[in-house]
Design an enzyme around this catalytic site. Structure first.
Site: not given
Lengths: 268, 268
Positions: A50, A52, A209
């Site tokens: 994935r 985001d 992040r």
């Protein structure tokens, strides 16, 4: 039935991320819809992992099983003709039977771009995280090597992660300074961008992040460079810095070889 | 009453250009509206020249006459707080009495970015002109010096120009190759961008874009490098190449000294 490997680049600004979701347009849904006229039915497309909402890709990889005999070059053209301009198929190739974009992935590289300057730059909008306060870049640079190696990254995992196994290996971590986008056109500088590049076997949800958010705490002088190693050792998410915004993150490349990961293991 | 000089950067994609127009949002209108709360009335803001719809600026200059005693630094903050993120005031300073962004301008620099690669790049979208056919860059480079000097540029002036005086001086013209935006993040190249940089006392409507369109005719092999000098000598717009799209054009800098241009003369 052939397995096809697609390499994709996308500007993630307008999208809810790679994976299909009810609340907006995903890259996966765009690709699957672009494939519809070819097979006349929805072909499931698997991504390497994935990304985001708002996260970008320069080399996301996807795989699919195709019955239609279209050539890889024509597939690239057919998909690009149907995709919006902020999502592009860069390459298509026939892969070995059993190839799967997620389960066959060996190594990924992510980059995070941070623009450190008093004023925002319109051309860095949605392309980097703008931090206006002056950062101590040397302190941040001293912290970076602590990330390399095999660690339990529980302190950097985002809530909502669907894995309980939080050990990962980062084999490369590099912080460098670059000019801004379009900075080369300007006679006088135009500010600098910090680029953190990480490579490893797999990344947890929000791991990059949260790492960037923690490095910026060091850059602000709130924490010392050696705190990062303590943070990792603590395995405590509450001690980490805030999650850096999605717009600075880029999935750069995904590398493949023989299958390695087991189905069911989360890969980002 | 002070004269203030503003330096601005903007991503022109969403706008009808610098100048106020009935059919959409202009940069000039945005700045004038952001100034409204300060003086309580609309202050006319003069730009160094128009930029067309979709054209970008890294260093557009504007001037205005202000009665409010706000400091230049606070003016930058106040305007940026009210402007959208794709338009930024980079600097404000008190200018000499009589300073006018357009009439005091001595020299401007424009850059045009062209992405030459078979496939489009999502991060070059609205930032360069994508030309998929392979261009003969050496031939284009050989043509570029013909532009330098004082010429009647009638062959390159766009329709709708409001001037009949088409003589201009270009004192610098340079064609170079650069990496793409974000290309430095990619391990393997990611294509190249041709950047044409031009400096001169003033530019006619569509002059840079028509020049780029004509250079691309040379790059396609439809014309020889020496044709460009013939084109200029012809003063015939119908012989020039098509107008290159606005999204590749950037107003880079505007330089000032003592006033030079007479009011009424068109400056771009």
């Amino acid at each position: 039935l052939r397995v096809l490997k697609l390499t994709l680049a996308y500007d993630g600004t307008r999208y809810v991320g790679w994976q299909r979701q009810a609340n907006g347009v995903s890259i996966q849904a765009l690709i699957e819809e672009a494939l519809l006229p070819l097979e006349g039915r929805r072909l499931p497309v698997a991504g390497s992992g994935r990304t985001d909402a708002g996260v970008h890709a320069l080399g996301q990889v996807a795989s699919l099983e195709l019955t239609h005999p279209i050539s890889p070059a024509d597939l690239v053209s057919a998909l690009n003709a149907r995709l919006p301009a902020d999502v592009r198929v860069l390459a298509a190739e026939v892969a070995a039977d059993g190839f799967h974009a997620r389960f066959s992935a060996l190594r990924k590289t992510y980059a995070y771009r941070l623009y450190n300057a008093p004023l925002a730059d319109p051309f860095e909008r949605n392309r980097s995280w703008h931090v206006p306060q002056r950062l101590d870049i040397e302190a941040m640079r001293r912290a970076v090597p602590s990330i390399v190696g095999t660690h339990d990254f529980a302190a950097l995992v985002g809530s909502g992660s669907d894995t309980s196994r939080t050990e990962r290996t980062v084999d490369r971590a590099e912080l460098r300074l670059e000019g801004t986008l379009l900075g080369s056109l300007r006679a006088a500088g135009g500010g600098e961008v910090l680029v953190l590049t990480l490579s490893g076997g797999g990344f947890l949800r929000h791991m990059v992040r949260n790492l960037v958010g923690s490095l910026v705490e060091i850059g602000h002088g709130k924490r010392s460079p050696k705190w990062l190693a303590d943070l990792l050792a603590s395995r405590d998410r509450r001690q980490a810095g805030p999650t850096a915004p999605a717009c600075g993150l880029y999935l750069v490349t995904v590398e493949y070889g023989r299958p390695r990961l087991e189905r069911g293991e989360e890969v980002r």
